[in-house]
Design an enzyme around this catalytic site. Structure first.
Site, short mmCIF file in Angstrom:
data_model
loop_
_atom_site.label_atom_id
_atom_site.label_comp_id
_atom_site.label_asym_id
_atom_site.label_seq_id
_atom_site.Cartn_x
_atom_site.Cartn_y
_atom_site.Cartn_z
N HIS A 1 -0.08 30.27 76.72
CA HIS A 1 -0.49 31.46 76.52
C HIS A 1 -0.29 32.09 75.22
O HIS A 1 0.57 31.70 74.19
CB HIS A 1 0.42 32.63 77.17
CG HIS A 1 0.13 33.99 77.19
ND1 HIS A 1 -0.89 34.63 78.38
CD2 HIS A 1 0.62 34.88 76.46
CE1 HIS A 1 -1.13 35.73 77.89
NE2 HIS A 1 -0.27 35.93 76.89
N HIS B 1 8.49 40.42 77.13
CA HIS B 1 8.84 40.30 75.84
C HIS B 1 9.52 41.71 75.38
O HIS B 1 9.08 42.81 75.81
CB HIS B 1 7.68 39.91 74.77
CG HIS B 1 6.58 40.82 75.12
ND1 HIS B 1 5.51 40.59 76.21
CD2 HIS B 1 5.88 41.90 74.14
CE1 HIS B 1 4.71 41.54 75.92
NE2 HIS B 1 5.04 42.28 74.86
N ASP C 1 5.95 50.00 69.13
CA ASP C 1 5.56 50.52 70.28
C ASP C 1 4.11 50.16 70.65
O ASP C 1 3.18 49.97 69.82
CB ASP C 1 5.34 52.20 70.23
CG ASP C 1 6.45 52.87 70.14
OD1 ASP C 1 7.89 52.57 70.11
OD2 ASP C 1 6.42 54.26 70.49
N HIS D 1 9.16 44.56 78.25
CA HIS D 1 8.28 44.95 79.44
C HIS D 1 7.63 43.55 79.58
O HIS D 1 7.71 42.46 78.97
CB HIS D 1 7.33 46.01 78.93
CG HIS D 1 6.20 45.64 78.31
ND1 HIS D 1 6.39 45.65 76.58
CD2 HIS D 1 5.04 45.20 78.38
CE1 HIS D 1 5.46 45.09 76.27
NE2 HIS D 1 4.31 45.16 77.17
#
Length: 389
Positions: A263, A300, A306, A336
């Protein structure tokens, strides 16, 4: 802007006499940024661009803040923003900080009665629905679904739409917007490993050269206020210009994804940057090809930024229950990752058809009143396993 452009008629030397057929002088204007240290263009006008006849209304358009210090993850349903006829009235600020403001807009009508100039910020307009023409004093650009329009601050422009069905995702940036520096050599040329190149960037292709006197309304944004000024001559009166500071278009469909055996992190999707935030494009691509790869992103922690993700089209593999026009906000300070079931679901998948725009800011974003009107207040609970609900 990554490279030099010229359009129309210009003299052999800048700051020298450039005369019309009747012997009078064209009016030269330097259109520059960062004082005299940034990108600029020199334009030549039929009339002096300084002739103000009247200053009319002045009114505040600053975003109304609902949550100044936010750590809650949100989902906003962008298509719930109601269409409005006027272009400026349709622009609804949903997230903001001192560096940028993220706006949703569903304008139904073209700008016919006024010109617009944003002196506060560069504008990055992503066209989710609709097509038309961006008309500016430095030339025109056609736009359609999937286009990014980069409009430097101070640009005088009008948005001309083909139909009433338009959806725009807009980022106002108080810092100049550039292509990523790691994809440029020391001359500014995009490198071989860049996911796009100069051939993909569309420059203004036509000038509207008017030499007309009258009363021309211009709405100017400065310090979060709109100031209405009436000019004595038509703002689109440029006969030619050259330089590096002008509007341009780039289609998300021309972004060539970078993939790998495992990834890849979000920076491989980077499309634009400032010193305060970055913009990334997630496009259809092959998944990772390690025999034990997990295509879904890993969890992560957002410690320093943000993350805002605007969902455009396709199947969003790492998310449950998101549709086109939705926006997710994952604020700094908490981790998240993929929703429950997404990791296992992704294993063995070969490709994704997702299309999304991501904005990562280095300062926290404040949530506006307009955002809460379209907010899913329970989104932050969407990572709970069934046995924790």
């Amino acid at each position: 802007m990554p490279f030099y452009h010229t359009l129309g008629k210009i003299p052999p030397k800048r700051h020298t006499q450039f005369r019309k057929e009747d012997g009078s002088l064209y009016a030269e204007q330097l259109f520059g940024t960062s004082g005299f240290d940034g990108m600029y263009s020199n334009s030549y006008h039929e009339q002096r661009p300084t002739q103000v006849k009247e200053i009319k209304k002045q009114y505040n358009v600053a975003p109304k803040i609902a949550k100044k210090n936010n750590i809650q993850s949100y989902r906003f349903k962008g298509f719930q923003v109601a269409p409005e006829k006027d272009y400026l009235d349709s622009r609804k600020a949903v997230l903001t900080n001192s560096d940028c403001t993220i706006i949703l807009a569903a304008p139904q009508e073209s700008q016919e009665k006024y010109f617009y100039k944003n002196t506060d910020a560069d504008e990055l307009i992503f066209v989710h629905k609709g097509s038309g023409k961006l008309r500016t004093h430095l030339g025109n650009l056609d736009f359609k679904y999937g286009d990014y329009l980069v409009i430097p601050r101070g640009m005088i422009y009008k948005m001309q739409f083909d139909t009433e069905d338009n959806r725009l995702f807009i980022v106002e940036s108080r810092r100049p917007i550039y292509t990523p520096k790691r994809y440029r050599n020391w001359f500014g040329q995009l490198l071989e490993h860049s996911p796009f190149c100069e051939r993909d960037i569309r420059k203004p292709y036509e000038l509207e050269t008017n030499n007309e006197n009258g009363e021309f309304l211009m709405k100017i944004k400065k310090a979060d206020e709109i100031i209405e000024m009436v000019y004595a001559s038509h703002p689109f009166d440029v006969v030619g210009y050259d330089g590096y500071n002008y509007p341009y278009a780039f289609s998300i469909h021309d972004f060539e994804p970078i993939t790998g055996r495992i990834h890849q992190p979000p920076p491989v999707h980077q499309t634009f940057e400032t010193d305060a935030f970055v913009v990334c494009s997630f496009v259809p691509r092959l998944y990772d090809y390690h025999p034990k790869s997990i295509p879904a992103p890993y969890n992560h922690s957002n410690i320093d930024s943000d993350e805002v993700l605007y969902y455009v089209d396709g199947d969003f593999m790492s998310r449950n229950d998101v549709d086109a026009g939705h926006i997710s906000l994952h604020p700094a300070g908490i981790p998240h990752g993929p929703h429950p079931g997404s990791v296992e679901r992704s294993i063995g998948k070969v490709k994704t058809d997702e299309l999304a725009v991501m904005v990562d800011t280095f300062k926290p974003l404040m949530v506006t009143e307009e955002a809460l009107k379209i907010a899913d207040e329970t989104y932050y609970q969407s990572w709970l396993d069934e046995n924790h609900k």
